[in-house]
Write a protein that holds these residues in place. Structure first.
Motif, PDB file in Angstrom:
ATOM      1  N   PHE A 108     -19.095   6.785  12.938  1.00 20.02           N
ATOM      2  CA  PHE A 108     -19.387   6.916  13.823  1.00 20.02           C
ATOM      3  C   PHE A 108     -18.843   7.228  14.938  1.00 20.02           C
ATOM      4  O   PHE A 108     -18.579   8.440  15.513  1.00 20.02           O
ATOM      5  CB  PHE A 108     -21.151   5.844  14.261  1.00 20.02           C
ATOM      6  N   TYR A 109     -17.753   6.500  15.388  1.00 19.16           N
ATOM      7  CA  TYR A 109     -17.357   6.872  16.428  1.00 19.16           C
ATOM      8  C   TYR A 109     -16.044   7.218  16.039  1.00 19.16           C
ATOM      9  O   TYR A 109     -14.895   7.761  17.304  1.00 19.16           O
ATOM     10  CB  TYR A 109     -17.125   5.651  17.542  1.00 19.16           C
ATOM     11  N   THR A 110     -15.861   7.488  15.093  1.00 19.91           N
ATOM     12  CA  THR A 110     -14.585   7.834  14.624  1.00 19.91           C
ATOM     13  C   THR A 110     -14.717   9.221  14.020  1.00 19.91           C
ATOM     14  O   THR A 110     -13.558  10.231  13.865  1.00 19.91           O
ATOM     15  CB  THR A 110     -13.518   7.481  13.659  1.00 19.91           C
TER      16      THR A 110
ATOM     17  N   SER B 153      -2.051   5.461  18.206  1.00 25.35           N
ATOM     18  CA  SER B 153      -3.133   6.724  18.529  1.00 25.35           C
ATOM     19  C   SER B 153      -4.677   6.884  18.612  1.00 25.35           C
ATOM     20  O   SER B 153      -5.224   7.741  19.260  1.00 25.35           O
ATOM     21  CB  SER B 153      -2.215   7.730  17.389  1.00 25.35           C
ATOM     22  N   THR B 154      -5.091   5.991  17.143  1.00 25.80           N
ATOM     23  CA  THR B 154      -6.270   5.686  16.930  1.00 25.80           C
ATOM     24  C   THR B 154      -6.974   6.016  18.521  1.00 25.80           C
ATOM     25  O   THR B 154      -8.082   6.035  19.007  1.00 25.80           O
ATOM     26  CB  THR B 154      -6.600   5.219  16.625  1.00 25.80           C
ATOM     27  N   HIS B 155      -6.555   4.251  18.933  1.00 24.82           N
ATOM     28  CA  HIS B 155      -6.912   3.623  20.702  1.00 24.82           C
ATOM     29  C   HIS B 155      -6.057   4.876  21.877  1.00 24.82           C
ATOM     30  O   HIS B 155      -6.916   4.763  22.681  1.00 24.82           O
ATOM     31  CB  HIS B 155      -6.396   2.285  20.506  1.00 24.82           C
TER      32      HIS B 155
ATOM     33  N   SER C 240      -8.170  13.677  14.708  1.00 28.60           N
ATOM     34  CA  SER C 240      -6.802  14.068  13.400  1.00 28.60           C
ATOM     35  C   SER C 240      -5.846  12.795  12.753  1.00 28.60           C
ATOM     36  O   SER C 240      -5.480  12.555  11.933  1.00 28.60           O
ATOM     37  CB  SER C 240      -5.963  14.737  14.047  1.00 28.60           C
ATOM     38  N   THR C 241      -6.564  11.397  13.724  1.00 30.95           N
ATOM     39  CA  THR C 241      -5.710  10.126  13.480  1.00 30.95           C
ATOM     40  C   THR C 241      -6.312   9.886  12.234  1.00 30.95           C
ATOM     41  O   THR C 241      -5.343   8.787  11.637  1.00 30.95           O
ATOM     42  CB  THR C 241      -5.404   9.610  14.489  1.00 30.95           C
ATOM     43  N   VAL C 242      -6.884   9.946  12.231  1.00 35.96           N
ATOM     44  CA  VAL C 242      -8.131   9.486  10.707  1.00 35.96           C
ATOM     45  C   VAL C 242      -8.245  10.017   9.475  1.00 35.96           C
ATOM     46  O   VAL C 242      -7.610   9.149   8.521  1.00 35.96           O
ATOM     47  CB  VAL C 242      -9.614   8.393  11.459  1.00 35.96           C
TER      48      VAL C 242
END
Length: 252
Positions: free
Chosen positions: A216-218, A45-47, A17-19
């Motif tokens: 891929f990781y987000t 928030s992403t990290h 939801s952050t991205v």
């Protein structure tokens, strides 16, 4: 297992939801902008949720190690207070990691170009815009993000090597059950960690392929998590088999 899956699902939801919402808006908009404060909030928030995700996956690996290698002691070792402590440690580790990333970035002077070659605010694209030497900051990012990801990945792989060594003496049925229990987790770990290591375990440079690996990781790995863990459920497998069988009979 389901205790950790609950928190993994919540972490997945918050992380993507952050991205994703901002990415969808930018895909529809002609002018793609984000304010400085929102950019720093997105970075934090992403990290934060990415760090929590990594530590929860590590906690799940420990849970599987105890379940397979020390099954008679499982209830004692993985008690509810112990599980709550692990989740608290995951959240604390994610916060410390995220706060460090923010502090490395927020005090940098930005006085030149204001366009980042990325679909969300991340450290390396922002360092490229800073009006100062960022070599030292880039090394600190590698220590903070790259080495954390590398160490947790190594811990995960070591735990699975120990599990494989343990189940060699198991009967075939028990060995198959243990491998099935670990297979989905290994798939999730590989989908998530390989792109993270590619991006953060290198010097302060940005590549055109970074945006693809970041997907891929987000987004992609998080999207596959529910599918991978759901298909491990026996009832869900039976339902999928019945649905496929009915479709085959309907076509014939």
């Amino acid at each position: 297992m389901y205790f950790f899956l609950n928190y993994l699902s919540l972490s997945d939801l918050c992380y993507t939801s952050t991205v994703t919402p901002k990415l969808m808006i930018d895909l529809l908009a002609e002018r793609k902008t984000i304010s400085y404060s929102n950019c720093m909030l997105q970075l934090f928030s992403t990290h934060l949720f990415g760090g929590i995700e990594i530590f929860i996956l590590t906690g799940m690996a420990y849970d599987r190690y105890v379940a397979i290698c020390r099954p008679l002691h499982y209830i004692v070792i993985m008690s509810r207070p112990r599980c709550n402590c692990i989740i608290s440690a995951c959240c604390s580790g994610g916060f410390l990691h995220s706060a460090s990333q923010l502090l490395l970035t927020i005090f940098l002077p930005f006085c030149g170009p204001n366009e980042i070659d990325h679909y969300f605010c991340d450290v390396y694209p922002l360092l490229k815009l800073a009006c100062t030497d960022t070599h030292t900051v880039g090394l600190l990012v590698i220590v903070n993000s790259g080495l954390i990801a590398l160490m947790t990945f190594v811990i995960l792989m070591v735990s699975y090597v120990l599990i494989l060594c343990t189940i060699r003496v198991y009967p075939a049925e028990s060995r198959s059950k243990a491998l099935s229990k670990c297979g989905c987790h290994i798939m999730v770990v590989v989908l998530f960690f390989v792109p993270v290591l590619f991006i953060y375990l290198r010097p302060n440079i940005t590549l055109p392929a970074d945006k693809v690996f970041a997907l891929f990781y987000t987004i992609i790995a998080l999207m596959f998590n529910p599918l991978i863990y759901t298909l491990r459920n026996l009832e869900m497998k039976d339902a999928v088999r019945k649905m496929c069988h009915q479709n085959c009979l309907g076509r014939s």
